[in-house]
Design a protein around this motif. Structure first.
Motif: not given
Length: 312
Positions: A66-69, A103-106, A145-150, A308-310
């Motif tokens: 499992e890949v860390p965020s 960050v949202r780690h989905l 989409l599995v990960w998104e960040g601001r 959320g990452a917005g």
């Protein structure tokens, strides 16, 4: 928005060198609409299992499928930095201050999955100490989409045309919680983290390189601090949201007092989330000077609307 598809993931060292060559340009003010209308994308990206294992060993974490965020952040970060290193990007890359991450780690991401990495910049806006900007990063598997960040960055001393700087907001006195851990970071911490994720920003690497950029000593990567915190606070096998705000940098060598808290106890300033059932807060601070280095929270994805990452 124009999308530039990169031939490969850029090398961060080369991007910092490119920024250093252009550092003679002194930026004093920028126009509100001066961000380039460009996004960057890298396709068919595979995670280096060797780097992933080195990352897990550096943090003293278990080796998991499992890949860390924060590792995912480090994977997409060169694509985002490519935007900041462009000649038409209005703010100077070197000396930029990292303020926060949201960050949202989905879902859990497996090391064997093939990734698409995307990034763009948005929302050039005034800050009491200069001008700040958001870097929006996304990781996809296929079309999912599995990960998104601001990530929020500050260019200190750069004025935004047509805007007056707001007054500093008063912060409550920092009252440290009960310590649950103490991190002792030696002088090589920045170099060792850079060797794993490639972030060779000179402010983290050595006394000489840090002094060249106006610092007394090298400082720890903000994302190293986030990684150490998430090792204790983040769940496994599920999606979650997390955020971190940075305050006083951690000088190397140095030590950090660390605590897991309720989310409402972890704030270093306005903008952190209210406490939600199932959420975990964390905070790191300087015990000698009694001032915070960072604070944040982790929230199960079902409760994550407020953190959320917005990126919409």
């Amino acid at each position: 928005m124009q999308t530039v598809v990169l031939d490969k993931v850029p090398a961060l060292g080369a991007l910092y060198a490119q920024a250093a060559l252009g550092a003679t340009r002194r930026v004093r003010r920028v126009a509100p609409g001066s961000l380039p209308d460009v996004s960057a994308e890298a396709r068919e990206v595979r995670i280096s299992e060797e780097s992933l294992i080195q990352y897990q060993r550096l943090l003293g974490d278990a080796v998991r499928e499992e890949v860390p965020s924060v590792f995912l952040h480090g994977t997409v970060f060169p694509v985002a930095l490519w935007l900041l290193a462009r000649k038409d990007f209005p703010l100077p890359l070197l000396g930029m201050v990292h303020l926060s991450n949201h960050v949202r780690h989905l879902r859990p991401v497996r090391p064997s999955e093939t990734l698409t990495l995307r990034a763009h910049a948005r929302d050039l806006r005034v800050h009491r100490a200069g001008t700040q900007v958001d870097l929006i990063s996304q990781v996809l598997v296929g079309e999912e989409l599995v990960w998104e960040g601001r990530s929020v960055y500050l260019a200190k001393g750069v004025s935004l045309e047509g805007s007056s700087r707001p007054e500093a907001e008063p912060h409550p006195d920092f009252v440290p919680p009960a310590t649950t851990g103490r991190w002792r970071l030696d002088a090589t911490t920045g170099r060792r983290f850079a060797e794993v994720l490639g972030d060779f920003n000179p402010i983290h690497l050595s006394l000489v390189s840090a002094k060249l950029l106006g610092l007394k000593r090298p400082i720890a990567h903000g994302m190293y601090l986030a990684a150490r915190a998430l090792k204790s606070a983040a769940p496994h096998g599920v999606g979650y949201a997390w955020e971190i705000e940075f305050a006083v940098p951690v000088q190397l060598p140095g030590s950090v007092e660390f605590a897991l808290t309720s989310a409402t106890q972890s704030s270093v300033g306005p903008g952190t989330s209210d406490e939600e059932p199932g959420s975990v807060g964390f905070v790191g601070w300087d015990a000698r000077k009694v001032r915070p280095h960072f604070a944040g929270s982790v929230v199960p994805l079902a409760l994550a609307a407020t953190v959320g990452a917005g990126t919409d």
